[in-house]
Write an enzyme that holds these catalytic residues in place. Structure first.
Site, mmCIF file in Angstrom:
data_model
loop_
_atom_site.group_PDB
_atom_site.id
_atom_site.type_symbol
_atom_site.label_atom_id
_atom_site.label_comp_id
_atom_site.label_asym_id
_atom_site.label_seq_id
_atom_site.Cartn_x
_atom_site.Cartn_y
_atom_site.Cartn_z
ATOM 1 C CG HIS A 182 -0.437 -17.017 -37.621
ATOM 2 N ND1 HIS A 182 -0.029 -19.186 -38.050
ATOM 3 C CD2 HIS A 182 1.040 -18.157 -36.711
ATOM 4 C CE1 HIS A 182 0.911 -19.961 -38.116
ATOM 5 N NE2 HIS A 182 1.379 -18.653 -37.055
ATOM 6 C CE1 TYR B 102 -7.315 -24.880 -43.027
ATOM 7 C CE2 TYR B 102 -5.416 -23.217 -43.045
ATOM 8 C CZ TYR B 102 -6.772 -24.265 -42.631
ATOM 9 O OH TYR B 102 -6.575 -23.724 -41.265
ATOM 10 N N PRO C 219 -13.544 -29.970 -39.839
ATOM 11 C CG PRO C 219 -11.143 -31.066 -39.612
ATOM 12 C CD PRO C 219 -12.921 -31.905 -40.080
ATOM 13 C CE LYS D 69 -14.070 -20.103 -38.460
ATOM 14 N NZ LYS D 69 -13.324 -19.074 -37.780
ATOM 15 C CE1 TYR E 247 -8.703 -20.717 -41.010
ATOM 16 C CE2 TYR E 247 -7.262 -19.307 -39.979
ATOM 17 C CZ TYR E 247 -7.626 -20.508 -40.272
ATOM 18 O OH TYR E 247 -6.889 -20.815 -40.178
HETATM 19 P P1 FAD Z 1 -15.635 -31.774 -26.534
HETATM 20 O O1 FAD Z 1 -14.262 -31.725 -26.219
HETATM 21 O O2 FAD Z 1 -15.387 -33.460 -27.076
HETATM 22 O O3 FAD Z 1 -15.727 -32.298 -25.139
HETATM 23 C C1 FAD Z 1 -17.231 -32.568 -24.263
HETATM 24 C C2 FAD Z 1 -16.277 -33.417 -22.718
HETATM 25 O O4 FAD Z 1 -17.409 -34.067 -21.998
HETATM 26 C C3 FAD Z 1 -15.377 -34.522 -23.056
HETATM 27 O O5 FAD Z 1 -14.162 -34.178 -21.713
HETATM 28 C C4 FAD Z 1 -15.914 -35.738 -22.642
HETATM 29 O O6 FAD Z 1 -15.114 -36.867 -21.736
HETATM 30 C C5 FAD Z 1 -17.306 -35.482 -22.398
HETATM 31 N N1 FAD Z 1 -18.230 -36.361 -22.016
HETATM 32 C C6 FAD Z 1 -18.534 -37.167 -22.932
HETATM 33 N N2 FAD Z 1 -19.752 -37.452 -22.623
HETATM 34 C C7 FAD Z 1 -20.198 -37.757 -21.852
HETATM 35 C C8 FAD Z 1 -21.249 -38.045 -20.720
HETATM 36 N N3 FAD Z 1 -22.251 -38.844 -20.306
HETATM 37 N N4 FAD Z 1 -20.736 -37.355 -19.499
HETATM 38 C C9 FAD Z 1 -19.823 -36.891 -18.943
HETATM 39 N N5 FAD Z 1 -19.216 -36.174 -19.397
HETATM 40 C C10 FAD Z 1 -19.471 -36.705 -20.699
HETATM 41 N N6 FAD Z 1 -11.174 -28.717 -33.674
HETATM 42 C C11 FAD Z 1 -10.620 -27.623 -34.588
HETATM 43 O O7 FAD Z 1 -11.210 -26.423 -34.930
HETATM 44 N N7 FAD Z 1 -9.770 -28.111 -35.434
HETATM 45 C C12 FAD Z 1 -8.951 -29.480 -35.505
HETATM 46 O O8 FAD Z 1 -8.159 -29.843 -35.767
HETATM 47 C C13 FAD Z 1 -10.162 -30.798 -34.816
HETATM 48 N N8 FAD Z 1 -9.331 -31.748 -34.666
HETATM 49 C C14 FAD Z 1 -10.705 -32.357 -34.149
HETATM 50 C C15 FAD Z 1 -10.360 -33.758 -34.064
HETATM 51 C C16 FAD Z 1 -11.056 -34.684 -33.726
HETATM 52 C C17 FAD Z 1 -10.820 -36.248 -33.177
HETATM 53 C C18 FAD Z 1 -12.329 -34.533 -32.893
HETATM 54 C C19 FAD Z 1 -12.902 -35.652 -32.016
HETATM 55 C C20 FAD Z 1 -12.547 -33.486 -32.978
HETATM 56 C C21 FAD Z 1 -11.789 -32.103 -33.494
HETATM 57 N N9 FAD Z 1 -11.720 -31.198 -33.909
HETATM 58 C C22 FAD Z 1 -10.722 -29.941 -33.982
HETATM 59 C C23 FAD Z 1 -12.964 -29.835 -33.412
HETATM 60 C C24 FAD Z 1 -13.033 -29.780 -31.759
HETATM 61 O O9 FAD Z 1 -12.197 -30.259 -30.383
HETATM 62 C C25 FAD Z 1 -14.031 -29.697 -31.136
HETATM 63 O O10 FAD Z 1 -14.816 -28.807 -31.484
HETATM 64 C C26 FAD Z 1 -14.033 -28.876 -29.345
HETATM 65 O O11 FAD Z 1 -13.640 -30.299 -28.577
HETATM 66 C C27 FAD Z 1 -15.255 -28.584 -28.888
HETATM 67 O O12 FAD Z 1 -15.501 -28.594 -27.472
HETATM 68 P P2 FAD Z 1 -15.924 -29.596 -26.429
HETATM 69 O O13 FAD Z 1 -16.243 -28.673 -24.984
HETATM 70 O O14 FAD Z 1 -17.960 -28.824 -27.170
HETATM 71 O O15 FAD Z 1 -16.491 -30.363 -26.706
HETATM 72 C C1 DHB Z 2 -5.077 -27.028 -36.812
HETATM 73 C C2 DHB Z 2 -6.705 -27.445 -37.270
HETATM 74 C C3 DHB Z 2 -7.436 -27.797 -38.456
HETATM 75 O O1 DHB Z 2 -8.472 -28.062 -38.644
HETATM 76 C C4 DHB Z 2 -7.053 -26.265 -39.084
HETATM 77 O O2 DHB Z 2 -7.750 -25.420 -40.136
HETATM 78 C C5 DHB Z 2 -5.953 -26.091 -38.499
HETATM 79 C C6 DHB Z 2 -4.950 -25.895 -37.763
HETATM 80 C C7 DHB Z 2 -4.524 -28.270 -36.413
HETATM 81 O O3 DHB Z 2 -4.099 -28.483 -35.776
HETATM 82 O O4 DHB Z 2 -2.523 -27.167 -35.726
#
Ligand code: FAD
Ligand code: DHB
Length: 400
Positions: free
Chosen positions: A72, A202, A294, A298, A386
């Site tokens: 995009h 948005y 979200p 980021k 962004y």
């Molecule tokens: P996570 O993806 O949370 O991974 C952490 C891992 O550690 C998991 O697999 C978990 O099972 C594991 N873990 C937890 N506790 C333990 C433990 N005690 N021992 C061993 N393993 C453990 N970001 C966006 O940009 N757009 C979105 O639309 C968006 N939607 C989201 C919706 C939800 C419901 C959530 C929760 C987050 C969303 N995010 C979104 C944020 C994005 O998904 C996260 O920032 C990203 O997944 C971060 O990655 P991470 O690896 O730091 O953590």
């Molecule tokens: C999506 C999620 C977001 O939080 C965003 O800012 C843009 C796109 C998505 O899930 O596609």
């Protein structure tokens, strides 16, 4: 068991770090609480910054991304149904974002991990971190059969998300946390229908925020702002589509293709930072250290930039180039984290309906969006945040 780096959590932060370390010949073991299908099944982020795409290419993980990712060059903002376009590529000297779901990223990371023989201990219960302030840290857990396991290592990296154990392993008198909880959530759906626009929308509407996103030319991802006390059961598909179309406005709303949703969840919105991101032999990365609302897309990208910096720092250590990288990791990562926190907080503030808002607040919001519509300078500021700020430089607020 012994490894050089024990990584807690197999989300984006943990798996990107495992691949980065492998590329530098550093041994790692990833310890994950759940199984692969659970981690891969979570519908989360959708937008990759250019640097995230660049890292996937560098690590040889981008074959499917090149074929299926949707590049995009811009994005749309909508104010009470009037939409305008921001040409991010033109404003940033050619930078773009790529729409490619976190589920796809995880699948690519896990597939390549299998081929490369990266070690992941799945279904690890009661994970505990030990001796982090000494020189010989270790991690213990119970495996899927209930047997006690232990790995000794040089460093532990907490990539275990917001609800993990790693952050809590820092002593209370060392840790400082900063938080904003927003008085609303996002209700998100996936549906097998073509997206309403080629790029994201948005939308700020009097009734609340809405976002039109996608996963492919035939699969849409839509969100509407909702109350924190609401239940997905109160949102049958028809109600969702009606509300979405209303908030996108009559012109865009009329072009939305409706269909049965196959995913429907509510996520709360939060800004959160835990400082420092390193203590002794423990490093934190990704959601374990910080959460963004979200709106700015980021979350996953920040997890990737953290581990890119940490990967460089650990590689420097093992190459015998000294520990400046390790010692500087927390300040360097936090400098970028806080800028993404600022952007995500700001973008949330100007696009959502707050329960306490009065006429003055609403008009200030409208003026701000109208200013962005008319000002190239304002659009450039939005665009460069962004598409993602650079990884280097910056002054951390950690010492403040
Ligand atoms: P996570 O993806 O949370 O991974 C952490 C891992 O550690 C998991 O697999 C978990 O099972 C594991 N873990 C937890 N506790 C333990 C433990 N005690 N021992 C061993 N393993 C453990 N970001 C966006 O940009 N757009 C979105 O639309 C968006 N939607 C989201 C919706 C939800 C419901 C959530 C929760 C987050 C969303 N995010 C979104 C944020 C994005 O998904 C996260 O920032 C990203 O997944 C971060 O990655 P991470 O690896 O730091 O953590
Ligand atoms: C999506 C999620 C977001 O939080 C965003 O800012 C843009 C796109 C998505 O899930 O596609």
């Amino acid at each position: 068991m012994r490894t050089q780096v024990a990584i807690i959590g197999a989300g984006p932060a943990g798996m990107f770090l495992a691949h980065l370390l492998r590329a530098d010949g550093i041994d790692a073991l990833v310890i994950e609480r759940r199984d692969r299908s659970y981690v891969e099944g979570r519908v989360r982020a959708g937008v990759l910054e250019q640097a995230t795409v660049g890292l996937m290419r560098r690590l040889g993980l981008a074959d499917r991304l090149e074929r299926e990712g949707m590049v995009h060059r811009g994005t749309n903002l909508s104010l009470d149904g009037r939409m305008f376009h921001i040409d991010m590529a033109a404003l940033t000297g050619g930078s773009t974002v790529t729409v490619y779901g976190q589920q796809e990223v995880m699948r690519d990371l896990f597939d390549a991990a299998q081929v490369r023989g990266l070690e992941i201990a799945w279904n690890a219960a009661d994970v505990a971190l030990h001796e982090l302030d000494g020189t010989r840290p270790f991690v213990t857990w119970r495996d899927a059969d209930g047997a006690a396991r232990r790995v000794d290592c040089d460093f532990v990296v907490g990539c275990d998300g917001y609800h993990g154990v790693s952050r809590a392993s820092l002593p209370a008198d060392v840790r400082r946390t900063f938080e904003r909880v927003y008085p609303f959530g996002w209700l998100g759906i996936l549906a097998e229908v073509p997206p309403v626009e080629d790029e994201l929308v948005y939308a700020n509407h009097e009734r609340g925020f809405a976002l039109a996103s996608m996963r492919s030319a035939t699969r849409s991802r839509y969100y509407v702002q909702c109350g924190l006390d609401e239940d997905v059961a109160d949102w049958p598909d028809e109600r969702f589509w009606d509300e979405l179309c209303l908030r996108l406005g009559p012109e865009t709303g009329a072009r939305v293709t409706r269909g049965a949703s196959f995913e429907k969840t509510i996520a709360p919105l939060r800004s959160f930072v835990s400082e420092p991101m390193r203590w002794g032999r423990l490093f934190l990365a990704g959601d374990a250290a910080h959460i963004v609302p979200p709106t700015g897309a980021k979350g996953m990208n920040l997890a990737v930039s953290d581990v890119t910096m940490l990967g460089e720092a650990l590689a420097g250590h093992y190459r015998g180039q000294g520990d400046a990288g390790i010692d500087g990791y927390s300040a360097r990562a936090l400098a970028r984290v806080w800028k993404a926190e600022r952007f995500s907080w700001w973008f949330t503030s100007v696009t959502h309906r707050f329960p306490t808002m009065d006429g003055f607040d609403r008009r200030i919001q409208m003026a701000e969006l109208d200013y962005i519509r008319g000002s190239e300078a304002a659009q450039r500021t939005l665009a460069e945040n962004y598409v993602g700020l650079p990884l280097t430089g910056g002054v951390s607020s950690e010492a403040v």
